[in-house]
Write a protein that holds these residues in place. Structure first.
Motif, PDB file in Angstrom:
ATOM      1  N   ASN A 160      -5.637  -3.261   5.593  1.00 31.70           N
ATOM      2  CA  ASN A 160      -4.744  -3.711   4.531  1.00 31.70           C
ATOM      3  C   ASN A 160      -3.444  -2.938   4.676  1.00 31.70           C
ATOM      4  O   ASN A 160      -3.436  -1.711   4.566  1.00 31.70           O
ATOM      5  N   TRP A 161      -2.359  -3.642   4.952  1.00 34.67           N
ATOM      6  CA  TRP A 161      -1.068  -2.980   5.142  1.00 34.67           C
ATOM      7  C   TRP A 161      -0.637  -2.258   3.868  1.00 34.67           C
ATOM      8  O   TRP A 161      -0.613  -2.839   2.781  1.00 34.67           O
ATOM      9  N   LEU A 162      -0.292  -0.987   4.018  1.00 36.10           N
ATOM     10  CA  LEU A 162       0.338  -0.222   2.947  1.00 36.10           C
ATOM     11  C   LEU A 162       1.498   0.550   3.565  1.00 36.10           C
ATOM     12  O   LEU A 162       1.289   1.440   4.399  1.00 36.10           O
ATOM     13  N   ALA A 163       2.704   0.189   3.187  1.00 34.73           N
ATOM     14  CA  ALA A 163       3.873   0.848   3.754  1.00 34.73           C
ATOM     15  C   ALA A 163       3.863   2.338   3.476  1.00 34.73           C
ATOM     16  O   ALA A 163       4.335   3.139   4.284  1.00 34.73           O
ATOM     17  N   SER A 164       3.301   2.739   2.335  1.00 32.40           N
ATOM     18  CA  SER A 164       3.333   4.142   1.926  1.00 32.40           C
ATOM     19  C   SER A 164       2.464   5.031   2.804  1.00 32.40           C
ATOM     20  O   SER A 164       2.665   6.237   2.869  1.00 32.40           O
ATOM     21  N   THR A 165       1.488   4.438   3.506  1.00 30.15           N
ATOM     22  CA  THR A 165       0.586   5.248   4.323  1.00 30.15           C
ATOM     23  C   THR A 165       0.672   4.923   5.811  1.00 30.15           C
ATOM     24  O   THR A 165      -0.017   5.548   6.618  1.00 30.15           O
ATOM     25  N   PHE A 166       1.525   3.976   6.178  1.00 30.30           N
ATOM     26  CA  PHE A 166       1.536   3.514   7.570  1.00 30.30           C
ATOM     27  C   PHE A 166       1.823   4.636   8.560  1.00 30.30           C
ATOM     28  O   PHE A 166       1.104   4.818   9.541  1.00 30.30           O
ATOM     29  N   ALA A 167       2.895   5.388   8.326  1.00 32.09           N
ATOM     30  CA  ALA A 167       3.280   6.417   9.290  1.00 32.09           C
ATOM     31  C   ALA A 167       2.173   7.452   9.464  1.00 32.09           C
ATOM     32  O   ALA A 167       1.869   7.883  10.584  1.00 32.09           O
ATOM     33  N   ALA A 168       1.550   7.857   8.363  1.00 31.23           N
ATOM     34  CA  ALA A 168       0.467   8.840   8.452  1.00 31.23           C
ATOM     35  C   ALA A 168      -0.739   8.263   9.179  1.00 31.23           C
ATOM     36  O   ALA A 168      -1.378   8.943   9.994  1.00 31.23           O
ATOM     37  N   ASP A 169      -1.071   7.004   8.909  1.00 32.58           N
ATOM     38  CA  ASP A 169      -2.194   6.374   9.596  1.00 32.58           C
ATOM     39  C   ASP A 169      -1.921   6.245  11.087  1.00 32.58           C
ATOM     40  O   ASP A 169      -2.808   6.442  11.923  1.00 32.58           O
ATOM     41  N   LEU A 170      -0.683   5.911  11.429  1.00 34.25           N
ATOM     42  CA  LEU A 170      -0.314   5.777  12.827  1.00 34.25           C
ATOM     43  C   LEU A 170      -0.411   7.125  13.530  1.00 34.25           C
ATOM     44  O   LEU A 170      -0.968   7.243  14.624  1.00 34.25           O
TER      45      LEU A 170
END
Length: 464
Positions: free
Chosen positions: A81-91
């Motif tokens: 589920n895309w969440l912009a707020s966590t994308f960078a950390a997940d990546l």
């Protein structure tokens, strides 16, 4: 924005920018993608957490078909589920799949920050590479025209979703849904007075509220950002933005607004599926999510879809969608495998009759069936869209006769893209104002919008 989105289209959070990316390669045995001799394994975005088991089963069956076609590739699906707020950390943490989905609002930023892979060479090898709708493909291109993301699904225009049974119960004709915002207000009040059920609900949680406020402003001829020469200017003080907020205040004054300021994308879908209110706005493709995640069937929800009212000069409908991208440190072999999956799972069913029928058949034969034929804007041409719909006509199970208010105008209604700079951040500035007017219709909107406009301009200038 859908957030995501969605999509949509998921919709929450402000994009955390970072230049980190972690996708496994042959040199990184700790990653998700592995090579075993001539065989390669990639992880791909699957369904949202909580999806109905029948949707999961349909995906699993398509994975089996893919692996039969490409025996040198193993596919591992991952809830996503895309969440912009966590994308960078997940990546950075390596928890994203190798093939993942992003909303159109964020593709350009991810390209500029090196957070998705250049897949131009692989995409250009597809037989239909030159057939993409250029306006849709544009969001996935770098400044020098290379392909980094491809339109994958849920290419939508914001529309009005309504509960036909509540219309009927209130003495309204469900085959004649509202065509103006005044008619929406009147219908909402009639439904509340006659049934006790709120006539209208509004996403107001996090960026979803800013997203839908922007859609409402577009539909009244307004904009939240304009390009003046080479400079982007924030225009949150546009009269149409204020008018859209006042509309919510009017609904509250009428007693017809669902008084919940904490509805995000998934929340509003759940509430609608449960019959908690009669109307709301979201992407035109939401019926698929209602079936997939909320167990909606033709028997438990008398669903209706119609075009968003367009009032005034320069009015139009906000458009967006979901794009497929590949993690930035993917090897050439992993990118080859990834684009083969993107072709198979997302795109080939739109251009290849055998794939179209195979996909539709699997979805339609689940118990209960998954949605087949939900209206979307064409990734390729209008003609190709209509052709592909003809291929699967025997399996179409969505109530198209209850969607005519949208499908009759979907190719003629102007579709306006989301703002080009600081999009998510600006949504983040707007949603508290949505919540404020839903709580107190007498709030000073001029002051709130002026302050938000100043902050939005600073974010636009920072984005460059």
């Amino acid at each position: 924005m859908r957030s995501s989105r969605s999509t949509a289209l998921a919709m929450a959070g402000v994009l955390s920018l970072g230049l980190l990316a972690a996708c496994s390669t042959d040199d990184d045995p700790s990653g998700d993608s592995t090579a075993d001799g001539d065989k390669i394994t990639i992880t791909v975005a699957g369904l949202q957490p909580g999806a109905e088991q029948t949707a999961v089963d349909a995906l699993d069956e398509r994975v089996e078909q893919f692996e039969a076609k490409y025996p040198d590739i193993d596919i591992e699906t991952q809830e996503y589920n895309w969440l912009a707020s966590t994308f960078a950390a997940d990546l950075a943490g390596g928890t994203l799949p190798d093939v993942f989905e992003v909303p159109a609002t964020d593709t350009k930023v991810l390209i500029q920050n090196g957070q998705i892979a250049d897949i131009d060479e692989q995409v250009k090898q597809l037989s239909y590479a030159d057939d993409f709708n250029p306006e849709v493909l544009a969001a996935g291109l770098s400044d020098d025209g290379l392909v980094y993301a491809v339109p994958a699904k849920s290419i939508y225009a914001v529309a009005l979703h309504y509960n036909r049974k509540l219309f009927t119960d209130a003495g309204l004709d469900p085959d004649k849904p509202p065509t103006t915002w005044d008619e929406v207000r009147a219908a909402a009040k009639t439904i509340k007075d006659a049934t006790g059920v709120p006539g209208y609900a509004m996403m107001a949680l996090d960026n979803a509220g800013g997203w839908q406020l922007t859609a409402a402003a577009y539909s009244r001829g307004g904009r939240t950002q304009v390009l003046d020469g080479d400079t982007y200017e924030a225009t949150l003080t546009d009269p149409a933005v204020k008018e859209s907020l006042q509309f919510l205040g009017d609904l509250k004054a009428d007693g017809s607004l669902l008084e919940n300021t904490q509805l995000g994308w998934g929340d509003v879908n759940s509430g609608f599926a449960a019959g908690q209110f009669a109307m709301y706005t979201s992407g035109s493709d939401i019926y698929t999510a209602l079936v997939q995640n909320n167990g909606v069937t033709a028997d438990n929800l008398d669903y209706g879809l119609t075009a968003l009212p367009n009032d005034g000069d320069d009015s139009g409908t906000l458009g967006g969608g979901t794009y497929a991208a590949v993690a930035p440190q993917a090897t050439a072999e992993e990118k080859d495998a990834a684009v083969k999956w993107i072709d198979f799972w997302y795109l080939s069913k739109l251009v290849d009759q055998d794939q179209a029928v195979a996909d539709a058949k699997i979805l339609a034969e689940q118990d209960p069936p998954q949605a087949v034929g939900t209206p979307t804007l064409p990734i390729f041409s209008k003609e190709q869209y209509e052709t592909s719909l003809g291929w699967i006509q025997d399996y179409v199970n969505v109530p198209l006769d209850h969607m005519a208010g949208y499908t009759d105008v979907m190719f003629e209604q102007p579709v306006i893209p989301e703002a080009a700079r600081a999009t998510q951040e600006t949504y983040g500035l707007l949603f508290p104002i949505v919540q404020a007017v839903m709580t107190d219709p007498g709030v000073d909107l001029d002051a709130l919008l002026a302050e938000a406009n100043t902050q939005s301009q600073a974010l636009i200038d920072q984005a460059g």
